[in-house]
Design a protein around this motif. Sequence first.
Motif, PDB file in Angstrom:
ATOM      1  N   TRP A  82       0.814  -1.215   0.000  1.00 18.62           N
ATOM      2  CA  TRP A  82       0.000   0.000   0.000  1.00 18.62           C
ATOM      3  C   TRP A  82       0.853   1.274   0.000  1.00 18.62           C
ATOM      4  O   TRP A  82       0.682   2.151  -0.841  1.00 18.62           O
ATOM      5  CB  TRP A  82      -0.958  -0.023   1.187  1.00 18.62           C
ATOM      6  N   GLY A 112     -11.669  -6.464  -0.855  1.00 15.46           N
ATOM      7  CA  GLY A 112     -10.910  -6.232  -2.080  1.00 15.46           C
ATOM      8  C   GLY A 112     -10.555  -4.773  -2.326  1.00 15.46           C
ATOM      9  O   GLY A 112     -10.151  -4.417  -3.434  1.00 15.46           O
ATOM     10  N   GLN A 114      -8.772  -1.643  -3.144  1.00 23.16           N
ATOM     11  CA  GLN A 114      -7.502  -1.586  -3.850  1.00 23.16           C
ATOM     12  C   GLN A 114      -7.251  -0.218  -4.465  1.00 23.16           C
ATOM     13  O   GLN A 114      -8.175   0.512  -4.803  1.00 23.16           O
ATOM     14  CB  GLN A 114      -7.460  -2.647  -4.954  1.00 23.16           C
ATOM     15  N   LYS A 130      -1.091  -1.693  -8.956  1.00 17.68           N
ATOM     16  CA  LYS A 130      -2.169  -1.718  -7.986  1.00 17.68           C
ATOM     17  C   LYS A 130      -1.657  -2.147  -6.627  1.00 17.68           C
ATOM     18  O   LYS A 130      -0.534  -2.627  -6.493  1.00 17.68           O
ATOM     19  CB  LYS A 130      -3.318  -2.605  -8.466  1.00 17.68           C
ATOM     20  N   PHE A 132      -3.461  -3.715  -2.700  1.00 16.10           N
ATOM     21  CA  PHE A 132      -4.625  -4.086  -1.909  1.00 16.10           C
ATOM     22  C   PHE A 132      -4.424  -3.627  -0.481  1.00 16.10           C
ATOM     23  O   PHE A 132      -3.359  -3.836   0.098  1.00 16.10           O
ATOM     24  CB  PHE A 132      -4.844  -5.604  -1.952  1.00 16.10           C
ATOM     25  N   GLN A 137      -6.689 -10.321   0.520  1.00 18.62           N
ATOM     26  CA  GLN A 137      -7.930 -10.251  -0.254  1.00 18.62           C
ATOM     27  C   GLN A 137      -7.702 -10.170  -1.754  1.00 18.62           C
ATOM     28  O   GLN A 137      -8.639  -9.917  -2.506  1.00 18.62           O
ATOM     29  CB  GLN A 137      -8.770  -9.066   0.215  1.00 18.62           C
ATOM     30  N   ILE A 138      -6.493 -10.412  -2.215  1.00 19.19           N
ATOM     31  CA  ILE A 138      -6.199 -10.292  -3.649  1.00 19.19           C
ATOM     32  C   ILE A 138      -7.163 -11.130  -4.490  1.00 19.19           C
ATOM     33  O   ILE A 138      -7.633 -10.675  -5.526  1.00 19.19           O
ATOM     34  CB  ILE A 138      -4.727 -10.680  -3.947  1.00 19.19           C
TER      35      ILE A 138
END
Length: 141
Positions: A82, A112, A114, A130, A132, A137-138
């Motif tokens: 993140w 999810g 993201q 990207k 998450f 939770q990918i």
Amino acid sequence: MEKLSPFHLAIPVDNLNLARDFYNNTLELDEGRSSDHWVDFNFFGHQLVIHHKQKSNSDTAHHNSVDGKEVPVPHFGIILEWEIWQNFANMLSEKNVKFVIEPYIRFKGEVGEQATMFFCDPCGNALEFKSFKDPSQIFSK
């Protein structure tokens, strides 16, 4: 999630020098082996190779609508942590990268959640970066 193996991806570029500069200096990737026709890069621990290929008149862009945005297809990229994604998005903005889809958060507060952004290299290859909020939770539905 089990330990991931590095992937190898080879993509076409119609201007090797321009693409090499982009991956070296804009994305700040380390360069590996190279020749007059291809260049290896360390793409966050994976092997990305740009190969020179003359542009074809049949090369056309395709998009699919996702969340009301036109997502370029095909595309490739990486899932970053993140904070690393936030810093990377800021770096690209400071370098005046032209986004196809500006950095934004999808599914805020939902399963999810993201962060994502899309942009193209100078040869038209679309990239998605990207992250998450909860990496577990990918693959969640």
